[in-house]
Design a protein around this motif. Structure first.
Motif, mmCIF file in Angstrom:
data_model
loop_
_atom_site.group_PDB
_atom_site.id
_atom_site.type_symbol
_atom_site.label_atom_id
_atom_site.label_comp_id
_atom_site.label_asym_id
_atom_site.label_seq_id
_atom_site.Cartn_x
_atom_site.Cartn_y
_atom_site.Cartn_z
ATOM 1 N N ALA A 81 0.834 -1.201 0.000
ATOM 2 C CA ALA A 81 0.000 0.000 0.000
ATOM 3 C C ALA A 81 0.864 1.244 0.000
ATOM 4 O O ALA A 81 0.622 2.191 -0.751
ATOM 5 C CB ALA A 81 -0.913 -0.001 1.222
ATOM 6 N N ILE A 82 1.889 1.226 0.856
ATOM 7 C CA ILE A 82 2.751 2.401 0.926
ATOM 8 C C ILE A 82 3.581 2.511 -0.337
ATOM 9 O O ILE A 82 3.720 3.580 -0.925
ATOM 10 C CB ILE A 82 3.643 2.321 2.181
ATOM 11 C CG1 ILE A 82 2.761 2.487 3.414
ATOM 12 C CG2 ILE A 82 4.720 3.391 2.137
ATOM 13 C CD1 ILE A 82 3.490 2.399 4.704
ATOM 14 N N ARG A 83 4.069 1.369 -0.800
ATOM 15 C CA ARG A 83 4.942 1.407 -1.966
ATOM 16 C C ARG A 83 4.212 1.926 -3.196
ATOM 17 O O ARG A 83 4.718 2.764 -3.926
ATOM 18 C CB ARG A 83 5.495 0.000 -2.221
ATOM 19 C CG ARG A 83 6.783 0.029 -2.981
ATOM 20 C CD ARG A 83 7.520 -1.284 -2.845
ATOM 21 N NE ARG A 83 8.282 -1.368 -1.598
ATOM 22 C CZ ARG A 83 8.872 -2.481 -1.175
ATOM 23 N NH1 ARG A 83 8.762 -3.582 -1.883
ATOM 24 N NH2 ARG A 83 9.544 -2.483 -0.059
ATOM 25 N N SER A 84 2.999 1.410 -3.446
ATOM 26 C CA SER A 84 2.328 1.862 -4.668
ATOM 27 C C SER A 84 1.444 3.082 -4.427
ATOM 28 O O SER A 84 0.992 3.704 -5.372
ATOM 29 C CB SER A 84 1.508 0.728 -5.278
ATOM 30 O OG SER A 84 0.477 0.363 -4.397
ATOM 31 N N GLY B 80 -5.932 8.476 2.145
ATOM 32 C CA GLY B 80 -6.630 8.086 0.923
ATOM 33 C C GLY B 80 -5.688 7.445 -0.073
ATOM 34 O O GLY B 80 -6.013 6.436 -0.700
ATOM 35 N N ALA B 81 -4.513 8.051 -0.208
ATOM 36 C CA ALA B 81 -3.552 7.523 -1.176
ATOM 37 C C ALA B 81 -3.130 6.111 -0.791
ATOM 38 O O ALA B 81 -2.986 5.240 -1.647
ATOM 39 C CB ALA B 81 -2.334 8.436 -1.253
ATOM 40 N N TYR B 82 -2.950 5.867 0.508
ATOM 41 C CA TYR B 82 -2.546 4.526 0.924
ATOM 42 C C TYR B 82 -3.677 3.529 0.756
ATOM 43 O O TYR B 82 -3.452 2.344 0.503
ATOM 44 C CB TYR B 82 -2.041 4.547 2.370
ATOM 45 C CG TYR B 82 -0.704 5.230 2.500
ATOM 46 C CD1 TYR B 82 0.182 5.257 1.430
ATOM 47 C CD2 TYR B 82 -0.329 5.864 3.664
ATOM 48 C CE1 TYR B 82 1.390 5.892 1.523
ATOM 49 C CE2 TYR B 82 0.891 6.498 3.779
ATOM 50 C CZ TYR B 82 1.748 6.516 2.701
ATOM 51 O OH TYR B 82 2.948 7.144 2.785
ATOM 52 N N LEU B 83 -4.929 4.021 0.886
ATOM 53 C CA LEU B 83 -6.071 3.146 0.604
ATOM 54 C C LEU B 83 -6.038 2.694 -0.845
ATOM 55 O O LEU B 83 -6.195 1.508 -1.159
ATOM 56 C CB LEU B 83 -7.371 3.909 0.857
ATOM 57 C CG LEU B 83 -8.126 3.585 2.124
ATOM 58 C CD1 LEU B 83 -9.318 4.505 2.268
ATOM 59 C CD2 LEU B 83 -8.588 2.142 2.082
ATOM 60 N N PHE B 84 -5.814 3.673 -1.732
ATOM 61 C CA PHE B 84 -5.696 3.349 -3.152
ATOM 62 C C PHE B 84 -4.551 2.369 -3.368
ATOM 63 O O PHE B 84 -4.682 1.383 -4.087
ATOM 64 C CB PHE B 84 -5.473 4.637 -3.946
ATOM 65 C CG PHE B 84 -5.341 4.428 -5.432
ATOM 66 C CD1 PHE B 84 -6.463 4.380 -6.225
ATOM 67 C CD2 PHE B 84 -4.098 4.304 -6.026
ATOM 68 C CE1 PHE B 84 -6.356 4.196 -7.594
ATOM 69 C CE2 PHE B 84 -3.983 4.120 -7.387
ATOM 70 C CZ PHE B 84 -5.114 4.063 -8.172
ATOM 71 N N ALA C 22 -5.470 -1.100 -2.278
ATOM 72 C CA ALA C 22 -6.319 -1.798 -3.241
ATOM 73 C C ALA C 22 -5.478 -2.369 -4.370
ATOM 74 O O ALA C 22 -5.763 -3.439 -4.895
ATOM 75 C CB ALA C 22 -7.383 -0.853 -3.792
ATOM 76 N N GLN C 23 -4.423 -1.624 -4.740
ATOM 77 C CA GLN C 23 -3.556 -2.136 -5.793
ATOM 78 C C GLN C 23 -2.690 -3.281 -5.299
ATOM 79 O O GLN C 23 -2.422 -4.237 -6.024
ATOM 80 C CB GLN C 23 -2.690 -1.011 -6.331
ATOM 81 C CG GLN C 23 -3.523 -0.018 -7.098
ATOM 82 C CD GLN C 23 -2.732 0.676 -8.152
ATOM 83 O OE1 GLN C 23 -1.619 1.109 -7.903
ATOM 84 N NE2 GLN C 23 -3.295 0.798 -9.320
ATOM 85 N N ALA C 24 -2.235 -3.162 -4.046
ATOM 86 C CA ALA C 24 -1.400 -4.220 -3.493
ATOM 87 C C ALA C 24 -2.207 -5.507 -3.346
ATOM 88 O O ALA C 24 -1.681 -6.602 -3.508
ATOM 89 C CB ALA C 24 -0.845 -3.790 -2.141
ATOM 90 N N MET D 56 -10.213 -3.059 -11.151
ATOM 91 C CA MET D 56 -11.229 -2.020 -10.975
ATOM 92 C C MET D 56 -11.266 -1.484 -9.560
ATOM 93 O O MET D 56 -11.599 -0.320 -9.359
ATOM 94 C CB MET D 56 -12.607 -2.614 -11.257
ATOM 95 C CG MET D 56 -13.015 -2.681 -12.674
ATOM 96 S SD MET D 56 -14.680 -3.370 -12.672
ATOM 97 C CE MET D 56 -14.492 -4.652 -13.864
ATOM 98 N N VAL D 57 -10.947 -2.360 -8.610
ATOM 99 C CA VAL D 57 -11.189 -2.027 -7.211
ATOM 100 C C VAL D 57 -10.657 -0.647 -6.799
ATOM 101 O O VAL D 57 -11.391 0.141 -6.214
ATOM 102 C CB VAL D 57 -10.649 -3.141 -6.279
ATOM 103 C CG1 VAL D 57 -10.645 -2.696 -4.841
ATOM 104 C CG2 VAL D 57 -11.476 -4.387 -6.447
ATOM 105 N N PRO D 58 -9.404 -0.301 -7.137
ATOM 106 C CA PRO D 58 -8.923 1.000 -6.673
ATOM 107 C C PRO D 58 -9.781 2.170 -7.150
ATOM 108 O O PRO D 58 -10.052 3.102 -6.378
ATOM 109 C CB PRO D 58 -7.524 1.100 -7.283
ATOM 110 C CG PRO D 58 -7.120 -0.272 -7.606
ATOM 111 C CD PRO D 58 -8.363 -1.031 -7.867
#
Lengths: 303, 353
Positions: free
Chosen positions: A9-12, A240-244, A247-249, A268-270
């Motif tokens: 989450a943090i990385r992406s 919010g950014a880490y939530l996004f 979702a990608q992670a 799609m999830v993010p």
């Protein structure tokens, strides 16, 4: 598995985070910049190119930031000097960014770089759970940890922050005290572009170590949406950014476990998560919106 | 001239519209300027802009086939352009044409493959058209819902939904709609031959352009001569006035967005029934954005949109030949489009001074 997702989450999420912090500055001054997407793309390519040429990712970061800044300068000029519609101009910059990066980026598609790599912080990274999640990242991510509180301090505890916020709320007050709001807006948009560019660099030089055409994939748009989700507060934008990012992670983790979920749903999830978060937050509040922005949103601003 | 005054009601055009006394020459010059800039850009890459633009024109008007190719490209651009222009007249910015087209194509293919394959053409094609429109409207409906219920800006939500739409189409062509005989290539089965749009002999041109032009006429008529159109224009020029006048603003916004989505969805259906015959992950890619651009270049006037869409169709065809003949990627066409829009946006205000 949870550690993986949180680390991922943090990385992406960091690239989106940079962009959303930048967008936050410019929106606080009353300018919404959908061209963040274009700035990120140009930053990603510019940073990657300079890293390829010089081998120094820090020079790449600087160059990427400057590319983002240059692109946002077009936005600032059209919107502030020519009075063009902010949303339409931002979109145009998005297309333009896609065009020039895929044009100039052709030669870089197969290039390889060393770039930024995760540097575990000596003592802190040995803390059992947190160490792995928080203290085993690339330098740009560490920098972003510092950026957010710094930005918060700047916005809410300094004179400059008051001026910036006043630009977005009551520009006549600024006029009365002898400050040119246009100047502040220019500065804010350019700063936003620079940070979006750095976000792009984080994506290409630190996260994926490659350049792919149109690699930002709507992260710039998500960044704009996250700022609204965050009610224009730096720490919430970070969340919010880490939530996004999470979702990608999740995509990667779920694919690794081999569950029978179509990858397209996971892709799609993010985006859906961003929309849903925005919907929930936006339903309730309207009052935090900077005054100047509300005019843009309701379409009554100068066209 | 009257039309230009009408165009004055939209956001973008307000300054330009005031300028109706100025000679048309200046406006033509403004349209030409970005092409000159792009020409300079091309010269740096050893492409002769004059020969490029020349070949663009000769390949368009030189023979029937070339002309047909341009019209084929212009058709979806006209429709997605309408999908941007109509909400713009009501004061909204719909950038979701891309996603609405994709979902329209998905719905149309779904119906064509599973329900309409044995129907005669006079029943099947209209039903497929309706399915496409339904798909586009559904997608736009999400944006409309978020706008009316959640106060969410339609620009941002429609833009985000474009990405979701692409993945949705990807999901279907890799899964439920995948052609069983395709050896792992991600596309749908081909639709029945009876459902293909009739084609003009000697070209690939199909009757889709007629549908598009008919819809342009409808939108133009509604906007100009009906009460509904007047209300839409009032909403676009001053939504406070619209509210005070007792218009049901939310419902109008929903209606306009749904109509816009349906228009883009029709474009998706035409792509399937006219050109591709089956759904691919990249069916109709970029047409939504091109349509948005065409609408802005036309200052959201349906009639002018036909011309700007034609010009963009020419550029797109030229972009393909550019890629083949001089090795420039077709993305360089994006740059040209960006330049065109920068000019239009930047000059809009200055013009009226």
């Amino acid at each position: 598995m949870i550690t993986d997702i949180l680390t991922g989450a943090i990385r992406s999420g960091t690239s989106v985070m940079y962009a959303s912090q930048g967008e936050l500055i410019s929106e606080r001054a009353g300018v919404i910049n959908l061209g963040t997407e274009g700035s990120m793309l140009c930053g990603a390519l510019g940073g990657f190119a300079v890293t390829v040429w010089t081998g120094n990712p820090w020079l790449g970061t600087l160059a990427g930031g400057l590319c983002g800044l240059l692109i946002s300068m077009i936005h600032a000029f059209l919107v502030l000097t020519c009075g063009a519609n902010q949303l339409a101009t931002g979109l145009t910059i998005m297309f333009f960014g896609m065009g020039i990066t895929s044009f100039f980026g052709r030669g870089f598609v197969s290039e390889q770089i060393v770039g930024f790599n995760p540097v575990p912080i000596p003592l802190l990274s040995e803390i059992p759970f947190l160490g792995k999640v928080l203290f085993n990242h690339d330098p740009l991510t560490y920098l972003s940890f510092i950026l957010v509180p710094l930005l918060w301090y700047l916005l809410f505890r300094t004179r400059l922050g008051v001026i910036l916020r006043a630009t977005g709320e009551r520009e006549d007050v600024l006029f009365a005290s002898g400050i040119n709001p246009q100047l502040i807006r220019y500065a804010a948009v350019l700063a936003g572009g620079f940070l979006a560019g750095v976000g792009g660099v984080q994506l290409s030089v630190a996260f994926t170590h490659s350049w792919v055409e149109n690699m930002v994939q709507g992260r710039g748009v998500v960044a704009v949406a996250l700022v609204i989700f965050a009610s224009w507060l730096p720490f919430r934008a970070m969340l919010g950014a880490y939530l996004f990012g999470a979702a990608q992670a999740l995509q990667l983790t779920v694919q690794q476990t081999g569950l029978g979920i179509s990858p397209f749903f996971l892709f799609m999830v993010p985006y859906i998560l961003t929309l849903a978060a925005l919907y929930i937050v936006e339903r309730k509040k309207r009052s935090q919106t900077p005054e100047a922005l509300r005019k843009v949103f309701t379409g009554t601003s100068a066209g | 001239m009257k039309q230009q005054a009408a165009a004055a009601s939209t956001l973008a055009t307000r300054p330009l519209g005031r300028n109706r006394w100025k000679p048309l020459g200046i406006q033509a010059g403004l349209i030409a300027a970005p092409f000159l800039l792009f020409g300079l850009f091309l010269m740096f890459y050893d492409v002769n802009p004059i020969s490029l633009y020349g070949s663009m024109i000769s390949s368009t008007f030189g023979d029937l086939y070339g002309f047909g190719e341009v019209l084929i490209k212009a058709t979806p651009i006209i429709l997605t352009g309408l999908a941007a222009a109509l909400p713009a007249r009501a004061g909204m910015i719909n950038v979701g044409g891309e996603g609405q087209l994709a979902i329209g194509a998905l719905f149309a293919t779904w119906f064509a493959v599973f329900y309409l394959h044995s129907m005669p053409f006079w029943l099947g094609i209209p039903l497929m058209l309706i399915a496409g429109a339904l798909g586009g409207a559904t997608w736009a409906g999400i944006t409309a819902f978020l706008k009316v219920r959640g106060n969410l800006n339609e620009t941002i939500s429609s833009l985000l939904l474009n990405y979701v739409a692409v993945f949705t189409v990807g999901f279907f062509v890799h899964g439920l709609l995948k052609d069983p005989e395709s050896f792992n290539w991600p596309f749908s089965p081909e639709i029945a031959a009876t459902l293909r749009l009739p084609i003009v002999n000697g070209t690939r041109l199909h009757v889709g352009i007629v549908i598009a032009l008919a819809l342009v006429a409808v939108v133009w008529y509604v906007l100009k001569y009906t009460r509904l159109g007047f209300r839409i224009r009032v909403l676009g020029s001053n939504n406070l006035a619209a509210e005070r006048a007792g218009f049901k603003v939310s419902w109008m916004q929903v209606g306009v967005l749904l109509a816009a989505g349906a228009l883009a969805g029709v474009a998706g259906m035409i792509e399937i029934a006219g050109i591709e015959g089956r759904l691919r992950p990249a069916t109709g890619a970029n047409y939504g954005y091109l349509g948005f651009l065409a609408a802005w270049m036309a200052w959201n006037s349906p009639i002018r949109l036909v011309f700007t869409a034609f010009i963009l169709g020419m550029i797109t065809v030229a972009g393909n030949s550019l890629e083949i003949s001089s090795g420039l990627p077709s993305s360089s066409v994006h740059i040209l489009m960006g330049l065109v829009l920068f000019f239009l946006l930047g000059i809009g205000r200055r013009f009226s001074r």
